[in-house]
Design a protein around this motif. Sequence first.
Motif, PDB file in Angstrom:
ATOM      1  N   ILE A 100      -7.484   5.138   3.359  1.00  0.00           N
ATOM      2  CA  ILE A 100      -6.096   4.770   3.636  1.00  0.00           C
ATOM      3  C   ILE A 100      -5.657   3.631   2.726  1.00  0.00           C
ATOM      4  N   GLU A 101      -6.600   2.740   2.410  1.00  0.00           N
ATOM      5  CA  GLU A 101      -6.265   1.595   1.550  1.00  0.00           C
ATOM      6  C   GLU A 101      -5.745   2.062   0.184  1.00  0.00           C
ATOM      7  N   SER A 102      -6.288   3.184  -0.308  1.00  0.00           N
ATOM      8  CA  SER A 102      -5.833   3.713  -1.597  1.00  0.00           C
ATOM      9  C   SER A 102      -4.381   4.166  -1.513  1.00  0.00           C
ATOM     10  N   ILE A 103      -4.023   4.795  -0.413  1.00  0.00           N
ATOM     11  CA  ILE A 103      -2.640   5.241  -0.214  1.00  0.00           C
ATOM     12  C   ILE A 103      -1.712   4.041  -0.086  1.00  0.00           C
ATOM     13  N   GLN A 104      -2.124   3.049   0.666  1.00  0.00           N
ATOM     14  CA  GLN A 104      -1.296   1.860   0.848  1.00  0.00           C
ATOM     15  C   GLN A 104      -1.057   1.153  -0.481  1.00  0.00           C
ATOM     16  N   ARG A 105      -2.089   1.086  -1.305  1.00  0.00           N
ATOM     17  CA  ARG A 105      -1.938   0.465  -2.620  1.00  0.00           C
ATOM     18  C   ARG A 105      -0.991   1.283  -3.503  1.00  0.00           C
ATOM     19  N   ALA A 106      -1.126   2.618  -3.440  1.00  0.00           N
ATOM     20  CA  ALA A 106      -0.256   3.493  -4.228  1.00  0.00           C
ATOM     21  C   ALA A 106       1.195   3.356  -3.785  1.00  0.00           C
TER      22      ALA A 106
END
Length: 415
Positions: free
Chosen positions: A48-54
């Motif tokens: 999820i952290e990758s999506i939030q960063r994106a």
Amino acid sequence: MKELYKELKAYGKIRVGIVGCGLMGSHLLAQLNKLDHFIPVAIASRRIESIQRACQEAGIDQAEVKVCHDLEEAKKYIAHGYLIATTDNQLLTDLDLDCLVDATGNTVAGAEISLAALKKGIHLVSLNVEMDVLIGPYLRELARENKLVYTGTYGDEPGSIQELYEFCNFVGLEVIALGKGKNNPLNRHVTQEEVREEALKKGLSPRMLTSFVDGTNTMIELNCVCNATGFLPDIDGCHGLKADPESLVDFFGPDKKIKKTGVVDFVHGMAPGVFALVKGQDAMMDKELQFLKMGKGPYYTIFRPYHLTSIETPISIAKAVLRQEESVLSTDLVAQTVAMAKRDLDPGQSLGGIGSNQVYGLLTSASRAKRENLVPIGLLTDKAYLKDKVSKDQPLTFDQVDLEDTLLYRIYQEM
């Protein structure tokens, strides 16, 4: 393009889901979020952290994003205009989408995503060339049976090369060779540790950059071109020529390095472009090509000095949804990218697959791969183990490997 845009305006908003939040997936999310006639409905990633960063990089307010793993809850959030973020790939295929984009680059996950989407009536646009070269023709036929589209994408190198190929054929140019530039020096035996620092600076995973440097990525992209056109490498692994668009013609001909026609290759000195090496159909065409400063003949380089990867993907999405048209086709498995040992390997070793420290990919004909029982590198995972000792730069055979029982492997066997 003008007519396609008219159709897009008339259709309304195309609802898109994205699986994969690496470089391509996150950039596509940002792009679709700003295009008038597309709605990014949901995006899935392992973290999820990758999506939030994106989302942050794309300028999407975190308040507009809902982390969700429940279908009914997701539908309610979408109805209120939220973007769904999830680690559940399957959730996306259960949503009301016009098109799903596979940006994972993972062969096993790609097969599962593609099959699920097509069974649920969702068009599938794939940036996952790694998976396509293994089961692309199967997915294409499944899609057609269900009046859907499974396609590769414009902008990715295989798509850009195929555009050139179709253009040349249409105007009557004989296509002698197809290929692409290579961005970095070739080192078949490179490890993730050697490229880690460079990878992190470029915003890539060390595994991904390893697959670029060791040539596997290039082999797979050209593999896709082979499967779409019937072309093959002149030699296993290609020559890896050093040339510019003007001098490329010097390598082809009856008395030159590459005597065959209908070949693929990669070229140092022409990145990030793609090319078609062609011959005029008669003296009149030769005369005009020479008048237009295309060269002295008899061969000419048609060179596109760029490919825009995911930036061109919305065109493939629109064509799939509005016209049920495929952008890039894998019609048959005429070539394979087989696994080669990066170093001496011992029994019991996990093989890792694409971008690992154990193996690299080498492009060869499907007939040779079948004859010698060679393993395509895309079938190897972290749960694939070696049964026998294999020497450096030797190919791996099915007899030497315990493969993970995946949906991808079962479809491949069925084919």
